[in-house]
Design an enzyme around this catalytic site. Structure first.
Site, mmCIF file in Angstrom:
data_model
loop_
_atom_site.group_PDB
_atom_site.id
_atom_site.type_symbol
_atom_site.label_atom_id
_atom_site.label_comp_id
_atom_site.label_asym_id
_atom_site.label_seq_id
_atom_site.Cartn_x
_atom_site.Cartn_y
_atom_site.Cartn_z
ATOM 1 N N TYR A 222 0.843 -1.200 0.000
ATOM 2 C CA TYR A 222 0.000 0.000 0.000
ATOM 3 C C TYR A 222 0.876 1.247 0.000
ATOM 4 O O TYR A 222 1.845 1.334 0.739
ATOM 5 C CB TYR A 222 -0.947 -0.033 1.205
ATOM 6 C CG TYR A 222 -1.701 -1.326 1.278
ATOM 7 C CD1 TYR A 222 -2.423 -1.784 0.171
ATOM 8 C CD2 TYR A 222 -1.658 -2.132 2.416
ATOM 9 C CE1 TYR A 222 -3.089 -2.996 0.192
ATOM 10 C CE2 TYR A 222 -2.327 -3.346 2.450
ATOM 11 C CZ TYR A 222 -3.042 -3.771 1.333
ATOM 12 O OH TYR A 222 -3.693 -4.976 1.358
ATOM 13 N N HIS B 49 -6.402 1.526 -0.390
ATOM 14 C CA HIS B 49 -6.215 1.474 1.065
ATOM 15 C C HIS B 49 -6.420 2.859 1.684
ATOM 16 O O HIS B 49 -5.701 3.248 2.590
ATOM 17 C CB HIS B 49 -4.826 0.914 1.406
ATOM 18 C CG HIS B 49 -4.826 -0.154 2.453
ATOM 19 N ND1 HIS B 49 -4.354 0.061 3.719
ATOM 20 C CD2 HIS B 49 -5.247 -1.429 2.434
ATOM 21 C CE1 HIS B 49 -4.457 -1.059 4.426
ATOM 22 N NE2 HIS B 49 -5.010 -1.980 3.670
ATOM 23 N N GLU C 187 -11.982 -12.452 -2.272
ATOM 24 C CA GLU C 187 -10.542 -12.301 -2.024
ATOM 25 C C GLU C 187 -10.058 -13.533 -1.266
ATOM 26 O O GLU C 187 -10.734 -14.030 -0.373
ATOM 27 C CB GLU C 187 -10.299 -11.045 -1.164
ATOM 28 C CG GLU C 187 -8.835 -10.796 -0.844
ATOM 29 C CD GLU C 187 -8.639 -9.574 0.059
ATOM 30 O OE1 GLU C 187 -9.566 -9.212 0.811
ATOM 31 O OE2 GLU C 187 -7.539 -8.990 0.019
HETATM 32 C C1 GCO Z 1 -7.136 -6.374 1.940
HETATM 33 C C2 GCO Z 1 -6.784 -5.554 3.102
HETATM 34 C C3 GCO Z 1 -5.847 -6.144 4.089
HETATM 35 C C4 GCO Z 1 -5.719 -5.248 5.304
HETATM 36 C C5 GCO Z 1 -5.512 -6.052 6.532
HETATM 37 C C6 GCO Z 1 -5.377 -5.193 7.777
HETATM 38 O O1 GCO Z 1 -7.738 -5.815 1.055
HETATM 39 O O2 GCO Z 1 -6.850 -7.556 1.929
HETATM 40 O O3 GCO Z 1 -6.588 -4.216 2.765
HETATM 41 O O4 GCO Z 1 -4.622 -6.480 3.544
HETATM 42 O O5 GCO Z 1 -4.668 -4.340 5.137
HETATM 43 O O6 GCO Z 1 -6.563 -6.952 6.668
HETATM 44 O O7 GCO Z 1 -5.065 -5.971 8.865
HETATM 45 MG MG MG Z 2 -8.167 -3.758 1.217
#
Ligand code: GCO
Ligand code: MG
Length: 405
Positions: free
Chosen positions: A159, A213, A340
């Site tokens: 991110y 993010h 996801e």
């Molecule tokens: C995603 C998320 C995660 C978060 C995480 C925080 O889209 O998978 O953004 O990577 O950053 O769950 O703890």
């Molecule tokens: Mg995310």
């Protein structure tokens, strides 16, 4: 099975088979062999969740009828007077999902069947490609495509795009605190370059997505979304922080990029307006952060009325029980979009027998009654809670200001 099955005990476990603290709730009933498991993983404050369950929910729920999930959910929700938030919602979710697991076991049905059956036979999942150069991201994409995946979320340097110090001009004031610094404009540029190359080198069959993010200022987010239009994303994720949801109106009016939102949502006021106005295309809440399967079923139905599809959050800070629970909804709801999936390692599969299986880019659940994922309490002890690394969350921009991670 007879009526009047009551809650005998509620136990909470924390285990870290993937190096991430997972919170598992077990609800035991008056029937010795009848129990259920649920996910209450708020990994960054797991002890607070454990306390909320052990000190508040468990004493209140013991002896209650385990069959009336809706009534128990509403009772838990109101029981702190002040409500919502990730701690309380995760605590409720752990119990709620365990009650659904019990319900499925009582019915002798996997949850998707109890919900009304399958709308599809397998669940397409997306994986993450993330590396320090375009070439390496493309290598990962091709490796995933070889395994059969056709949806990939693409990042360079996670991110904020901190992929290569030499390309990011991180200037900061004297005395600026340590942190995960990033340069919003350089980040935006790098993603546009990445997607341009992916479409040129890999083509158009692949569905691609990206997660902002919530790192960009509002107008930059809009500019970014417009710049990404030519690459035909499957979706652009979390463009805005939850408290700026009204800005989705402008994104929707000015860009055709499909918008996904919601992993940080913990309160229905955050999603109501953006769904009713059809400002987003995909809802991607973290099920345990909104309180489990009971509210997620209702949210999915609400979204269906407005043409919004589901894309539940599926990171590593979610137990395989929570992943399977949401996959029952994925199989059932008509307005499913994508799931996801961050993968399970061997230790997780040992601790959680019955994990969903992935073949050629699709997830498949087993057909056991309930959620279908067990918890091996002995194996879990081999992976005790760990101290989590929070450093990536202390993000700052180049003038030294702390921003959302
Ligand atoms: C995603 C998320 C995660 C978060 C995480 C925080 O889209 O998978 O953004 O990577 O950053 O769950 O703890
Ligand atoms: Mg995310």
């Amino acid at each position: 099975m007879s009526n009047g099955i009551t809650i005998r005990d509620i136990k909470v476990f924390v285990t870290a088979p993937h190096g991430i603290n997972l919170v598992v709730v077990k609800v035991e009933t008056s029937e010795p062999e009848l129990f259920g498991y649920g996910c209450a993983t708020f990994t960054w404050r797991h002890k607070a969740v454990v306390t909320a369950i052990e000190e508040y929910l468990a004493p209140m729920l013991k002896g209650r009828n385990a069959e009336n999930i809706e009534d128990l959910w509403q009772t838990m929700k109101g029981s702190s007077y002040w409500r919502n938030g990730p701690v309380l919602n995760n605590a409720i979710s752990g119990v709620d999902e365990a009650l659904w697991d019990i319900k499925g076991k009582m019915a002798g049905m996997p949850l998707y069947s109890l919900f009304g059956g399958k709308s599809r036979e397998g669940i397409p999942v997306y994986r993450h490609a993330d590396a320090n150069s375009i070439e390496k991201v493309e290598e990962q994409i091709l490796a995933y495509m070889d395994e059969g995946y056709r949806y990939i979320r693409c990042h360079m340097g996670t991110y904020g795009g901190n992929f290569d110090g030499s390309r990011q001009i991180i200037q900061k004031p004297e005395g600026a605190p340590e942190g995960a610094y990033f340069h919003p404009k350089m980040y935006m540029r790098s993603v546009v370059e990445l997607f341009d190359r992916i479409r040129t080198d890999i083509g158009w069959e692949l569905e691609i997505m990206h997660d902002v993010h919530e790192r960009l200022p509002l107008a930059d987010t809009l500019a970014f979304a417009k710049e990404l239009e030519p690459f035909k994303l499957f979706f652009l994720e979390d463009c805005l922080p939850p408290d700026q949801g009204s800005y989705f109106k402008y994104l929707r009016e000015q860009t055709c990029v499909p918008l996904a939102m919601g992993e940080l949502f913990t309160n229905s006021v955050e999603w109501k307006t953006i769904i009713q106005n059809q400002w987003i295309d995909f809802i991607r809440v973290h099920l345990s952060d909104i309180g489990g399967l009971t509210p997620a079923k209702k949210l999915a139905a609400f979204c269906e009325a407005y043409g919004v599809r589901t894309a539940w959050h599926g990171p590593n800070d979610l137990s395989p029980i929570g992943m399977a629970a949401q996959m029952h909804l994925d199989l059932h709801v008509h307005n499913f979009g994508i799931q996801e999936f961050a993968g399970f390692n061997d230790a997780e599969m040992e601790v959680f027998p019955g994990c969903p299986k992935i073949r050629q880019g699709y997830a498949y659940l087993n057909d056991r009654p309930g959620i279908g994922v067990d918890f091996n309490e002995e194996a879990a002890k081999k992976y005790p809670p760990v101290k989590m690394d929070h450093s990536w969350m202390f993000s700052r921009i180049t003038d030294g200001t702390a921003v959302r991670p």
